[in-house]
Scaffold this motif. Structure first.
Motif, PDB file in Angstrom:
ATOM      1  N   SER A  12       0.836  -1.206   0.000  1.00  0.00           N
ATOM      2  CA  SER A  12       0.000   0.000   0.000  1.00  0.00           C
ATOM      3  C   SER A  12       0.870   1.256   0.000  1.00  0.00           C
ATOM      4  CB  SER A  12      -0.957   0.010   1.198  1.00  0.00           C
ATOM      5  OG  SER A  12      -0.292   0.309   2.407  1.00  0.00           O
ATOM      6  N   THR A  49      -7.190  -1.390   6.891  1.00  0.00           N
ATOM      7  CA  THR A  49      -6.253  -2.248   6.167  1.00  0.00           C
ATOM      8  C   THR A  49      -4.854  -2.262   6.770  1.00  0.00           C
ATOM      9  OG1 THR A  49      -5.626  -0.463   4.662  1.00  0.00           O
ATOM     10  CG2 THR A  49      -7.493  -1.845   4.010  1.00  0.00           C
ATOM     11  N   GLY A  51      -2.644  -0.099   6.200  1.00  0.00           N
ATOM     12  CA  GLY A  51      -1.726   0.476   5.225  1.00  0.00           C
ATOM     13  C   GLY A  51      -1.861   1.985   5.143  1.00  0.00           C
ATOM     14  N   GLN A  53      -3.044   5.310   2.445  1.00  0.00           N
ATOM     15  CA  GLN A  53      -3.794   5.707   1.264  1.00  0.00           C
ATOM     16  C   GLN A  53      -3.307   7.067   0.807  1.00  0.00           C
ATOM     17  OE1 GLN A  53      -7.746   5.243   3.170  1.00  0.00           O
ATOM     18  NE2 GLN A  53      -8.249   4.098   1.304  1.00  0.00           N
TER      19      GLN A  53
END
Length: 102
Positions: A12, A49, A51, A53
């Motif tokens: 990510s 998640t 991660g 973004q």
């Protein structure tokens, strides 16, 4: 966090930096376009998640080539760091699978 979670987080991060580089490229290409709204990339962590973004949004500022170059260097280094984490996770996974087979 599991090995697959670590690899997912690193992936990510690489995707976010790819998005960031795309925005930087648009800024540089359109720097002399009248009325162009500079794109700004914000990176946020994702609780769901685990991660990161990247969110790209237009701003009212003019394109600063020096700032874009600095952002590009930072994005490159961040991408490389995430790639190393991903590769390390893959190596660890491979080692665990080897131990399991033996």
């Amino acid at each position: 966090m599991s090995i697959s979670g670590i690899m997912s987080t690193a992936l990510s991060g690489m995707r976010a930096q790819t998005t960031r580089v795309g925005a930087i490229a648009n800024n540089i290409v359109n720097s002399s376009t009248p009325g162009y709204a500079t794109l700004n990339t914000s990176l946020t962590s994702s609780v769901e998640t685990g991660g990161v973004q990247a969110v790209v949004s237009p701003t009212a500022s003019d394109v600063d080539p020096a700032a874009e170059l600095i952002d590009l260097i930072e994005a490159e280094q961040s991408y490389k760091a995430n790639a190393v984490v991903f590769e390390t996770g893959a190596d660890m996974w491979e080692m665990l699978m080897s131990i399991k087979r033996d």
